[in-house]
Write a protein that holds these residues in place. Structure first.
Motif, mmCIF file in Angstrom:
data_model
loop_
_atom_site.group_PDB
_atom_site.id
_atom_site.type_symbol
_atom_site.label_atom_id
_atom_site.label_comp_id
_atom_site.label_asym_id
_atom_site.label_seq_id
_atom_site.Cartn_x
_atom_site.Cartn_y
_atom_site.Cartn_z
ATOM 1 N N THR A 196 29.244 25.948 18.164
ATOM 2 C CA THR A 196 29.897 25.459 19.363
ATOM 3 C C THR A 196 30.466 26.635 20.150
ATOM 4 O O THR A 196 31.480 27.216 19.772
ATOM 5 C CB THR A 196 30.999 24.457 19.002
ATOM 6 O OG1 THR A 196 30.443 23.485 18.118
ATOM 7 C CG2 THR A 196 31.525 23.760 20.253
ATOM 8 N N CYS A 197 29.770 26.993 21.210
ATOM 9 C CA CYS A 197 30.221 28.074 22.080
ATOM 10 C C CYS A 197 31.384 27.544 22.917
ATOM 11 O O CYS A 197 31.297 26.439 23.447
ATOM 12 C CB CYS A 197 29.066 28.529 22.978
ATOM 13 S SG CYS A 197 29.573 29.621 24.296
ATOM 14 N N PRO A 198 32.453 28.318 23.044
ATOM 15 C CA PRO A 198 33.603 27.827 23.823
ATOM 16 C C PRO A 198 33.242 27.632 25.301
ATOM 17 O O PRO A 198 33.929 26.889 25.999
ATOM 18 C CB PRO A 198 34.649 28.921 23.651
ATOM 19 C CG PRO A 198 33.915 30.120 23.169
ATOM 20 C CD PRO A 198 32.697 29.633 22.451
ATOM 21 N N VAL A 199 32.191 28.270 25.765
ATOM 22 C CA VAL A 199 31.795 28.130 27.168
ATOM 23 C C VAL A 199 30.702 27.075 27.326
ATOM 24 O O VAL A 199 30.779 26.198 28.172
ATOM 25 C CB VAL A 199 31.310 29.484 27.736
ATOM 26 C CG1 VAL A 199 30.919 29.341 29.202
ATOM 27 C CG2 VAL A 199 32.377 30.546 27.545
ATOM 28 N N CYS A 200 29.674 27.147 26.463
ATOM 29 C CA CYS A 200 28.473 26.325 26.670
ATOM 30 C C CYS A 200 28.413 25.081 25.784
ATOM 31 O O CYS A 200 27.525 24.251 25.953
ATOM 32 C CB CYS A 200 27.222 27.155 26.409
ATOM 33 S SG CYS A 200 27.236 28.744 27.226
ATOM 34 N N GLY A 201 29.291 24.976 24.808
ATOM 35 C CA GLY A 201 29.242 23.813 23.934
ATOM 36 C C GLY A 201 28.330 24.018 22.753
ATOM 37 O O GLY A 201 27.942 25.138 22.433
ATOM 38 N N CYS A 238 28.182 35.746 18.645
ATOM 39 C CA CYS A 238 27.962 36.062 20.067
ATOM 40 C C CYS A 238 26.905 35.109 20.612
ATOM 41 O O CYS A 238 25.835 34.953 20.015
ATOM 42 C CB CYS A 238 27.468 37.498 20.210
ATOM 43 S SG CYS A 238 27.037 37.943 21.903
ATOM 44 N N HIS A 239 27.209 34.478 21.717
ATOM 45 C CA HIS A 239 26.207 33.594 22.332
ATOM 46 C C HIS A 239 25.232 34.449 23.134
ATOM 47 O O HIS A 239 25.237 34.453 24.356
ATOM 48 C CB HIS A 239 26.905 32.558 23.212
ATOM 49 C CG HIS A 239 25.990 31.426 23.575
ATOM 50 N ND1 HIS A 239 26.291 30.477 24.519
ATOM 51 C CD2 HIS A 239 24.763 31.093 23.099
ATOM 52 C CE1 HIS A 239 25.296 29.619 24.618
ATOM 53 N NE2 HIS A 239 24.356 29.971 23.770
ATOM 54 N N LYS A 240 24.387 35.182 22.397
ATOM 55 C CA LYS A 240 23.583 36.229 23.027
ATOM 56 C C LYS A 240 22.544 35.667 24.000
ATOM 57 O O LYS A 240 22.265 36.282 25.013
ATOM 58 C CB LYS A 240 22.909 37.095 21.967
ATOM 59 C CG LYS A 240 21.797 36.422 21.175
ATOM 60 C CD LYS A 240 21.177 37.367 20.169
ATOM 61 C CE LYS A 240 20.305 36.653 19.171
ATOM 62 N NZ LYS A 240 19.040 36.128 19.683
ATOM 63 N N GLY A 271 22.888 32.994 25.682
ATOM 64 C CA GLY A 271 23.570 32.060 26.569
ATOM 65 C C GLY A 271 24.523 32.845 27.445
ATOM 66 O O GLY A 271 24.121 33.779 28.141
ATOM 67 N N CYS A 272 25.804 32.553 27.348
ATOM 68 C CA CYS A 272 26.778 33.148 28.248
ATOM 69 C C CYS A 272 27.219 34.534 27.809
ATOM 70 O O CYS A 272 27.860 35.249 28.566
ATOM 71 C CB CYS A 272 27.989 32.231 28.342
ATOM 72 S SG CYS A 272 28.822 32.048 26.757
ATOM 73 N N GLY A 273 26.922 34.946 26.574
ATOM 74 C CA GLY A 273 27.250 36.294 26.135
ATOM 75 C C GLY A 273 28.623 36.452 25.505
ATOM 76 O O GLY A 273 28.995 37.557 25.113
HETATM 77 ZN ZN ZN Z 1 27.867 30.271 25.615
#
Ligand code: ZN
Lengths: 86, 972
Positions: free
Chosen positions: A6-11, A58-60, A62-64
């Motif tokens: 679960t990315c804090p930005v993208c879910g 790291c959401h590599k 995705g948003c980084g």
């Molecule tokens: Zn993300």
């Protein structure tokens, strides 16, 4: 392969999109007084918990963003409410 | 064979003939046939020979439960003929035969079974040791079914998709269909996976009535149509599941039909809830020669007739243990099969209507009887039936024996999902006792048999799955449970494990030729657990993935121990559940790469393009791979290099300098306006990972470059190492947004002056300076005076959209000065002559900044910045026993060692990073990483090259750079 995070930005996203950044070990130590052994401990040694551990991802693809999450290493699944379980 | 063409249940199209080749004969099948049914229709009864004993094998099942019908199809070995649809022009060959399946020269192997007891290859052939290599060769020759040549190229198109669903239903039979519909009615997105080419499962071919005036076949086909209309349901047919993982990840592969763009594709489905409704296969009946061609399972015989219009034989005996067997006997009798006798293992419990049907047709019916032996050399011609204790016997001459002990639940996906299965004595099934979260089960694999019960259990599972997805389903759940409770529960299963036989030719596993006798041998050797016996006898390890022995083996072992209930345990199931092409996992294999903005013009100019990392780049501009003309032109005139692949970044914000200080070894606070700063990044072990230049374009606003290989990881790296600091800065990766031209050579300034009004003289724009100006009043450039190739050079960074224009302008303007392109190989030689390093070429994972002689870049006075690598740089500063970068010249100038050759004395002491003939120096030179004691000037190095046959090459350590050591030319 089954991991989702679960990315804090993208879910919640497919685990393939993320890069593992190691266990949570706290900020970089001060350089003063550091010995080769203590430095090696910080950089290379891990707790390798069999259970729930706090770690960096790291959401590599995705948003980084770098973020921490809790994962149960025994089943390789992200834990929703780690406080309730640990 | 003549087909039954009028049946309403048919899945073939009698009007559409397909042609195929088998044994150099042209045969015909029908559209809708599988390879197996088309062969059966053409009179083929022996499909291949078994692995060890070369026994004839025929059509036993229709869903690929064993390797009996593994064949070579269109050159691909081990294709399951039962599950492969026939296509026009197919070439089919039998496997594991010397000669033909009918007259296999290795048929004598069947008589040698005494020489091959269970586990014989573990226990024999290794003493004395010298026979092992000989034995190994023979075993290797005999092992495996299909043959493949080293030149074989897998034909076909493969793809992969990653769909998401609320509910994934595994199994498109009546239970799965009901579950899918129930979930879809709750507004959820459903994926339904079915192995066969159509929905309907074991209802599809049955003419039995459903109680509402329709046959099961009619009712299920109506339901299928309804489901296909439902836009919430995505149906995949010909799609067997291969894996189920935690988090409800389901993998499957789909065979394409004629109109699909793929031959097979891999599916990875993420579902919130999974419904397993895989149903049952049949538990094989164990008796002597139970796999003789002419012996087949109930479903196989029944479906051959109803689905494919093929009457499976002329005179048949049935030895069954389930009502489906009685139903098939009646149905096939009515279609014209002569049924000599029906033996039922069960003493009682049969549906009275079916018994009455047998009586009406005068079919002899024996309760408590079972087949004990199939007779016939190659195919069946006689069957012996006996009572269960074996006291009474009867023989029947026939060409078909329909044999089945009972039903086997298909628990593969459940086991993979970590469901706990336990033996349940009433049904004789392994039933899930504990289900993982958000996994539901429905249908026959719970032991249910009544059509209405199966559909109701599907509805319940689909509603439960909807609940898993967060839908409020309480009232519907109550309704579904009540409905199910009013219907008949599970049927009692048949208990028989083996007929009363010795078991020398009673096969518990067809794929591995494992007999009951082999299992007894394993037990006698002390292997008491099914899991161990499986390994010792290899039962269940073949292409059928346990389809034949999966249920019988644990039952047999438990019976041997005398306590079925306590000891029956299924063996562990692993993915893939069905054999899958590796090509399917590989997917489309599309080469994803990047091209620079001037890719096409470089190619048009004769550039030889190579894939390097994620990029396609021009490596050479001539057929002469020494690149002499390109190199000499840079030294004499001027050359153009496309360096667009360099990593390029903007980093800005109040804490921008802090971030740079954290990752760069040097003191980045000393960057001055209008100057470039060269520095390097290390990791926390002090090993060099990147080098590049940084410029300051405004207050707190920096532009920097990285090596091509690091471009993708840089933002992530900087964010990682600043993750605790909460600093306020931003980064943008401009690698693709900017192109870069490196114009290098003594005439470079003359060319540049022609296209810009800016002052580019050495006074106005000296070495190591950074300038921004316009070219032709239109193109904004960021320019740096650098000297990577050792000549006067201008690195010109422009927005990618301007790259082509600038490239053309410079090419045109440079004509009078002898301009030409140069590629990566020329650059490589030019920079080597200057001993300028490339990370990854002159460094490896253990190489520190000190090792490559760049220790001077490290600022030791900024410990409060906590620079990445600084601690280890201090600790390794005076470390001995490291590999150091040195330059060398060859003793014999006619030989250039290959890159990567090792440096030796009595052990390995280092390796050659790069070595090339230098046209400027007129001799070969190179760079090497060598043990520190060998790094002194004048040291003699011994080089071992691949295939040098002991003839070492010799080199001497010399100072670097080789070319223009004072660096005058870069400051011109
Ligand atoms: Zn993300």
């Amino acid at each position: 392969m089954a991991l989702t995070l679960t990315c804090p930005v993208c879910g919640k996203r497919n685990g393939y999109e993320f890069r593992y950044g190691g266990e949570e070990k706290g900020p970089r130590p001060d350089e003063a007084g550091i010995t080769p052994r203590s430095w090696c401990e910080y950089v290379h040694m891990n707790q390798c918990v069999a259970g729930i551990q706090k770690e960096w991802w790291c959401h590599k693809d995705g948003c980084g963003v770098w973020f921490t999450t809790h994962r149960d290493t025994t089943c390789n699944l992200e834990v929703d409410k780690p406080e309730a379980q640990s | 064979m003549k087909r039954l063409e009028k049946l309403s249940t048919l899945r073939i199209n009698p009007a559409k003939t397909l042609h195929f080749k088998y044994k150099n004969k042209n045969l015909k099948g029908l559209s809708g046939d599988t390879v197996a049914t088309a062969l059966y229709a053409s009179g083929i009864r022996i499909f291949g020979r078994s692995l060890k004993y070369h026994r004839p094998r025929g059509l036993y099942s229709l869903d690929g439960e064993s390797s009996n019908t593994c064949m070579q199809v269109n050159g691909i070995p081990n294709v399951c003929a039962e599950t492969t649809l026939l296509a026009d022009g197919m070439e089919v060959k039998a496997q594991n035969v010397a000669g033909s399946p009918e007259t296999d020269l290795k048929g004598f192997m069947d008589k040698l079974d005494w020489a091959m007891p269970a586990g014989f290859y573990y226990r024999t052939l290794h003493k004395p040791a010298r026979i092992w290599p000989i034995a190994l060769k023979q075993v290797r020759k005999a092992a495996g079914l299909g043959k493949i040549s080293a030149e074989f190229q897998m034909p076909g198109k493969y793809d992969e998709i990653y769909p998401k669903a609320d509910v994934c239903v595994i199994g498109g039979g009546p239970a799965g269909m009901s579950a899918a519909l129930a979930a879809a009615e709750n507004g959820l997105r459903v994926i339904l996976l079915e192995t066969r080419p159509w929905l309907g499962g074991f209802f599809d071919y049955r003419t039995a009535q459903n109680g509402a005036g329709l046959s099961l076949s009619q009712s299920v086909r109506q339901a299928a149509e309804q489901l296909e209309q439902n836009s919430n349901v995505r149906i995949f047919t010909q799609t067997p599941v291969v894996g189920v993982y935690n988090n409800n990840l389901v993998t499957a592969f789909q065979k394409g039909c004629e109109t699909d763009y793929f031959d097979e594709r891999y599916l990875e489905i993420r579902a919130t809830s999974v419904v397993v409704a895989t149903g049952c296969s049949e538990r094989p009946l164990l008796f002597e020669n139970n796999e003789r061609p002419g012996v087949m399972q109930i479903g196989c015989a029944h479906r051959l007739a109803q689905t494919y219009g093929l009457l499976p034989g002329k005179q048949a005996v049935f030895s069954i243990g389930h009502d489906l067997g009685l139903e098939a006997a009646l149905d096939l009798f009515d279609l014209g099969l002569e049924v000599l006798c029906v033996a039922d293992i069960r003493e009682d419990g049969q549906d009275p209507a079916l018994i009455e049907g047998l009586q009406q047709r005068n079919i002899p019916f024996l309760r408590g009887w079972v087949a004990t032996r199939a007779h016939g050399n190659k195919t069946l011609h006689k069957v012996t039936l006996a009572t269960i204790p074996g006291t009474l016997r009867k023989d029947f001459s026939c060409d078909l024996l329909v044999a089945s002990a009972g039903m086997t639940p298909l628990t593969g996906p459940l086991s993979l999902a970590q469901a706990k299965l336990a033996f349940e004595p009433y049904t004789g099934f392994f039933i899930p006792r504990q289900l993982p979260a958000k996994i539901q089960v429905a249908g026959r694999l719970l032991g249910l048999n009544h059509p209405a019960t199966i559909e109701a259990s599907g509805r319940l599972a689909g509603t439960l799955a909807a609940g898993d997805c967060g839908v409020s389903v309480e009232s519907r759940l109550k309704e579904a449970r009540e409905k199910l409770n009013q219907l008949p529960g599970p049927d009692q299963g048949s208990k028989l494990v083996t007929a009363p036989v010795q078991g020398r030719k009673t096969f518990i596993c067809f794929d591995e030729d494992t007999t009951v006798k082999n299992v007894k041998q394993a037990l006698a050797k002390g292997f008491d657990a099914t899991e161990l016996i499986k390994r010792f006898t290899a039962a269940g390890t073949g292409p059928g993935q346990g389809g034949i022995p999966g249920h019988n083996l644990p039952l047999f072992v438990a019976q041997y121990h005398g306590d079925i209930k306590a000891t029956a345990m299924p063996t562990t199931v692993r993915a893939p559940l069905v054999p899958t092409y590796i090509a399917t996992y590989a997917g489309s294999n599309h080469d994803m790469c990047k091209r620079t903005p001037v890719h096409d013009s470089q190619k048009a100019a004769g550039g030889v393009i190579r894939r390097i990392g994620v990029w396609k780049r021009a490596r050479y501009f001539s057929k002469d791979f020494s690149c002499r003309a390109e190199i000499e032109n840079v030294r004499k005139n001027v050359g153009l290099l496309d360096a667009s692949t360099l990593g390029k970044f903007r980093l800005w914000g109040p804490d921008a300098l802090n971030a740079l200080q954290r990752v760069y070894a040097s003191d980045m606070s000393r960057i001055t306006n209008g100057k470039v700063k060269y520095s390097a990044m290390c990791n926390d072990d002090a090993c060099i990972i990147d080098d590049g230049v940084v410029v300051k374009r405004a207050e707190n606003d920096y532009y920097f470059t990285t090596s091509t290989a690091r471009a993708g990881a840089t933002v992530e790296w900087i964010r990682y190492h600043t993750r605790y600091d909460g600093w306020n800065f931003h980064m943008v990766n401009l690698t693709d947004a900017f192109g870069v031209i490196n114009m290098a050579g003594p005439n470079a300034r003359k060319v540049l002056a022609k296209v810009t009004d800016a002052d580019v003289s050495d006074d106005a724009f000296p070495y190591a300076a950074y300038r921004e100006f316009m070219i032709k009043d239109t193109i904004p450039v960021r320019s740096m005076r650098l000297g990577f190739v050792g000549e006067l050079s201008f690195e010109l960074h422009v927005p990618s959209s301007y790259m082509q224009a600038l490239w053309d302008l410079l090419t045109e303007a440079g004509k009078e000065f002898g301009i030409r392109h140069f590629g990566l190989e020329a650059q490589n030689v030019l920079r080597m002559e200057k001993a300028h390093l490339i990370i990854g070429s002159e460094s490896e994972q253990r190489t520190t900044l000190h090792d490559v002689g760049l220790g001077f870049l490290w600022s030791r006075d900024k410990s409060e910045e906590k620079t990445v690598g600084a601690v280890a740089l201090r600790q390794t500063e005076n470390q001995e026993a490291r590999l150091k970068l040195v330059g060398f010249k060859m003793e014999d100038p006619s030989r250039v060692p290959k890159d990567g050759s090792i440096i030796v004395d009595n052990r390995i002491r280092g390796y050659v990073c790069i070595a090339r003939h230098s046209f400027a120096l007129q001799e070969p030179v190179g760079l090497a990483l060598v043990d520190a004691p060998l790094a002194g000037e004048g040291t003699r190095l011994q080089i071992y090259e691949d295939e040098c046959n002991g003839q070492h090459l010799y080199a001497t350590v010399v100072p670097t750079p080789f070319y223009d050591p004072e660096g005058k030319r870069i400051r011109m």
